[in-house]
Design a protein around this motif. Structure first.
Motif, short mmCIF file in Angstrom:
data_model
loop_
_atom_site.label_atom_id
_atom_site.label_comp_id
_atom_site.label_asym_id
_atom_site.label_seq_id
_atom_site.Cartn_x
_atom_site.Cartn_y
_atom_site.Cartn_z
N LYS A 242 0.83 -1.21 0.00
CA LYS A 242 0.00 0.00 0.00
C LYS A 242 0.87 1.25 0.00
CE LYS A 242 -4.14 1.95 2.09
NZ LYS A 242 -5.21 1.75 3.10
N SER A 243 1.93 1.25 0.80
CA SER A 243 2.84 2.39 0.82
C SER A 243 3.56 2.55 -0.52
CB SER A 243 3.88 2.20 1.94
OG SER A 243 3.27 2.14 3.20
N MET A 244 3.92 1.44 -1.14
CA MET A 244 4.66 1.48 -2.41
C MET A 244 3.85 2.10 -3.54
SD MET A 244 6.41 -2.28 -2.08
CE MET A 244 6.86 -2.39 -3.81
N THR A 245 2.54 1.99 -3.45
CA THR A 245 1.70 2.53 -4.53
C THR A 245 1.48 4.03 -4.39
OG1 THR A 245 -0.31 1.99 -3.28
CG2 THR A 245 0.49 0.34 -4.85
N GLN A 246 2.00 4.63 -3.33
CA GLN A 246 1.73 6.05 -3.09
C GLN A 246 2.79 6.98 -3.66
OE1 GLN A 246 0.72 6.74 1.01
NE2 GLN A 246 -0.75 5.05 1.06
N SER A 247 3.96 6.44 -4.00
CA SER A 247 5.00 7.27 -4.64
C SER A 247 6.03 6.37 -5.28
CB SER A 247 5.67 8.18 -3.61
OG SER A 247 6.51 7.45 -2.74
N PHE A 248 6.71 6.89 -6.30
CA PHE A 248 7.75 6.10 -6.96
C PHE A 248 8.91 5.86 -6.01
CE2 PHE A 248 11.67 5.66 -9.43
CZ PHE A 248 11.33 4.56 -10.21
N HIS A 249 9.21 6.83 -5.14
CA HIS A 249 10.27 6.68 -4.15
C HIS A 249 9.99 5.46 -3.27
CE1 HIS A 249 12.21 7.44 -0.22
NE2 HIS A 249 13.18 8.00 -0.94
N ASN A 250 8.79 5.35 -2.76
CA ASN A 250 8.43 4.20 -1.94
C ASN A 250 8.43 2.90 -2.74
OD1 ASN A 250 8.11 5.98 0.15
ND2 ASN A 250 5.88 5.86 0.23
N PHE A 251 7.98 2.99 -4.00
CA PHE A 251 7.94 1.80 -4.86
C PHE A 251 9.34 1.27 -5.09
CE2 PHE A 251 8.09 -0.21 -9.03
CZ PHE A 251 7.00 -1.07 -9.00
N PHE A 252 10.27 2.14 -5.45
CA PHE A 252 11.62 1.68 -5.79
C PHE A 252 12.33 1.08 -4.57
CE2 PHE A 252 16.22 2.32 -6.21
CZ PHE A 252 16.44 1.65 -7.40
N PHE B 38 8.24 0.32 3.72
CA PHE B 38 7.16 -0.25 4.53
C PHE B 38 6.07 0.79 4.82
CE2 PHE B 38 5.48 -0.60 8.88
CZ PHE B 38 4.73 -1.76 8.74
N ASP B 39 6.48 2.04 5.03
CA ASP B 39 5.53 3.06 5.47
C ASP B 39 5.41 4.17 4.42
OD1 ASP B 39 7.48 5.53 6.81
OD2 ASP B 39 8.34 3.57 6.37
N PRO B 40 4.29 4.87 4.39
CA PRO B 40 4.08 5.92 3.38
C PRO B 40 5.10 7.04 3.45
CG PRO B 40 2.01 5.32 4.42
CD PRO B 40 3.08 4.66 5.22
N SER B 41 5.67 7.30 4.64
CA SER B 41 6.62 8.40 4.77
C SER B 41 8.02 8.02 4.32
CB SER B 41 6.66 8.87 6.23
OG SER B 41 7.02 7.80 7.08
N GLY B 42 8.23 6.78 3.90
CA GLY B 42 9.53 6.35 3.41
C GLY B 42 10.58 6.27 4.49
N MET B 43 10.19 5.77 5.66
CA MET B 43 11.10 5.73 6.80
C MET B 43 11.95 4.46 6.84
SD MET B 43 10.12 5.58 10.81
CE MET B 43 9.78 3.84 10.61
N VAL B 44 11.35 3.31 6.50
CA VAL B 44 12.05 2.04 6.63
C VAL B 44 11.58 1.09 5.54
CG1 VAL B 44 10.37 1.11 8.26
CG2 VAL B 44 12.69 0.19 8.27
N THR B 45 12.48 0.24 5.06
CA THR B 45 12.14 -0.73 4.02
C THR B 45 11.55 -1.99 4.65
OG1 THR B 45 14.22 -1.98 4.02
CG2 THR B 45 14.16 0.07 2.74
N VAL B 46 11.08 -2.90 3.81
CA VAL B 46 10.79 -4.25 4.27
C VAL B 46 12.09 -5.05 4.23
CG1 VAL B 46 8.39 -4.22 3.54
CG2 VAL B 46 10.13 -4.99 1.97
N ASP B 47 12.05 -6.28 4.72
CA ASP B 47 13.28 -7.07 4.82
C ASP B 47 13.46 -8.04 3.66
OD1 ASP B 47 11.28 -8.84 5.37
OD2 ASP B 47 12.08 -9.54 7.29
N LYS B 48 12.89 -7.71 2.52
CA LYS B 48 12.99 -8.56 1.33
C LYS B 48 13.35 -7.70 0.12
CE LYS B 48 11.88 -12.58 3.06
NZ LYS B 48 12.12 -12.18 4.44
N PRO B 49 13.89 -8.32 -0.94
CA PRO B 49 14.18 -7.58 -2.18
C PRO B 49 12.89 -7.17 -2.88
CG PRO B 49 14.58 -9.92 -2.47
CD PRO B 49 14.28 -9.73 -1.03
#
Length: 514
Positions: free
Chosen positions: A44-54, A58-69
């Motif tokens: 859900k966070s990834m669909t909100q901006s290209f920065h989050n998508f790339f 994990f979160d909409p504010s782009g604070m932390v990634t998930v633990d997978k590629p």
């Protein structure tokens, strides 16, 4: 009409198996909600901006990634962008990958052992319990298996034609697999390397050269995104979850590498210290003084992490990601120190902090200390671990028969002639051996990881069943010719006896035993 049906029976049967597979994978899928909430929140966070998508934030504010590629989650995010954010949309890519894997297994098996063996292998894979469960969840294992089967198809295409481009495509597929579940994709490389070096139809020096070039492709494709992320200044990207140094390389070889082999003493966030996930008596979780660990839950036969961190814009007072000095953003922890001095603490996508586990039986444990995680879930490391009550029902139910098929179907004369059937048999034998060794002795994994066993077990069982019936139908010249099919029959009977002994412990044993 009857003649046409006879000529195309395999196509009709294959379509039925594919329909059955997709039905098992997708029927009433909405009851599973969004599956693993950790990954669902990330998508859900990834669909909100290209920065989050790339950066797979994990979160909409782009604070932390998930633990997978990224690749598996990218696929889910693209489905969400097309169909909207719904639980069934998140689970659909895995359901499709499971059914597509059935098709790949038919193509791989029928290539050398005939249509009947291909159909049986495809059917066995489709109804393997752990395959169905993994296909009904948003963990990315089925996407990985499909990509690895595609790599296998290109490998044999290269061996049969002598063309390097197919080997390079196989290398590309393995690299893509790395970008789905990291080092797990490399578990097939021993089988790929050995089979190509033995069976490729050219000089050994050229085989070595092709192999080195292929490994270079694997490395480049695997690490392209990883290097790109690590080259971005820490202040301009999310913090890498499950690490203490904010590095994708650390994630690869630490949390998703050595901790899988030797057990895990830290959970998500990599903040150090062991996690004691103790039940509070009400099905909840207790703090260990540093973080909260959620209780293991079981929901609709799928892994569904409970108590994951919410993906909301107000998760932190520093929505811009990491601080300017590259230190990780700080989240409120279980104690009253404000969480300062430790990386963000949250549940891993694998549920290492106690996320719900796929389960077909056995008791669960909330004790995650002692360097291993969920000890009762996978049992104690030993050569017979895969036959324990907690693991057998997942994917080991035809393991004895698959192993027997390797020895019975091996032909020394055909191997010396480098026949394609022996190349395929060796490939699946090595695939199976690698998985059996890992799952028997690894310090930590979840039971749905056993889906990696399923392709080899399915193919070898399909080959064995056709060989067994063919041996008994053939008019033997002497009693020795009946030994091979008889050994297969005995191993199948032994597997059936084991299956019945395990099923007797289930509530629906009256239905399951037949």
């Amino acid at each position: 009409m009857q003649r046409k049906l006879k000529n195309y029976y395999h196509i009709i049967a294959l379509l039925f198996i594919l329909a059955l597979s997709f039905g098992l994978n997708f029927y009433a899928i909405s009851q599973n909600g969004t599956g693993n909430e950790y990954y669902a929140a990330a998508v859900k966070s990834m669909t909100q901006s290209f920065h989050n998508f790339f950066f797979v934030s994990f979160d909409p504010s782009g604070m932390v990634t998930v633990d997978k590629p990224p690749l598996g989650l990218w696929v889910q995010a693209i489905f969400v962008l097309v169909f909207g954010y719904h639980g069934w949309v998140l689970l659909l890519p895995q359901a499709l990958a499971g059914t597509a894997s059935c098709l790949m297994l038919y193509l791989l098996t029928s290539r050398y052992f005939g249509k009947a063996a291909g159909l049986i292998s495809s059917l066995i894979f489709a109804i393997t319990p752990v395959v169905v469960v993994a296909s009904r969840n948003n963990t990315m294992d089925m996407q990985l298996i499909f990509v690895l089967l595609l790599a296998s198809w290109f490998l044999f295409k290269s061996i049969d034609t002598g063309k390097w481009r197919f080997l390079f495509l196989a290398a590309l597929a393995v690299g893509l697999g790395f970008n789905i579940k990291m080092l797990q994709a490399y578990m097939i490389l021993p089988a790929v390397a050995v089979v190509y070096l033995i069976f490729a139809k050219e000089k050994f020096s050229r085989r070595l050269l092709a192999g080195f070039l292929s490994m270079a492709i694997v490395a480049v494709v695997s690490l392209a995104w990883v290097v790109a992320v690590d080259l971005v200044p820490a202040s301009s990207r999310p913090y890498v979850d499950s690490t203490s140094g904010n590095s994708m390389m650390e994630l690869i070889f630490g949390h998703n590498g050595t901790e899988r082999l030797f057990g895990q003493s830290v959970g998500g966030g990599g903040g150090g210290g062991s996690i004691q996930n103790q039940d509070d008596g009400n099905g909840g979780a207790k703090f260990d003084g540093n973080r909260e660990s959620s209780d293991d839950t079981q929901q609709n036969g799928t892994e569904s992490g409970q108590d994951t961190a919410s993906a909301t814009d107000n998760t932190t007072q520093n929505p811009g990601g990491t601080n300017q000095n590259g230190t990780p953003p700080q989240m409120q922890s279980g104690n009253d120190d404000g969480g300062y001095g430790t990386p963000p603490q949250m549940q891993n996508g694998d549920g290492e902090n106690g996320g719900g586990q796929t389960s077909f039986g056995g008791n669960r444990s909330n004790n995650m200390g002692g360097g291993t995680v969920n000890g009762s879930e996978i049992g104690t490391a030993s050569p017979v671990r895969l036959w324990s009550s907690n693991l057998y029902g997942q994917g080991s139910w035809l393991l004895l028969f698959a192993i027997a098929s390797i020895f019975v179907c091996f032909s020394k004369s055909a191997f010396r002639k480098k026949e394609g059937g022996q190349a395929s048999l060796l490939y699946w034998a090595l695939w199976l051996a690698t998985m059996v060794i890992f799952f028997s002795f690894a310090g930590f994994y979840h039971r749905y990881y056993l889906s990696m066993l399923a392709p080899a077990v399915a193919v070898l069982s399909g080959i064995g069943i056709v060989t067994m019936f063919g041996g008994f139908r053939h008019k033997a010249k002497n009693k020795k010719e009946y030994i091979r099919p008889a050994l297969l029959l005995l191993s199948l009977i032994a597997d059936i006896a084991l299956e019945i002994s395990f099923v007797l412990g289930y509530e629906w044993k009256v239905w399951l035993v037949p």
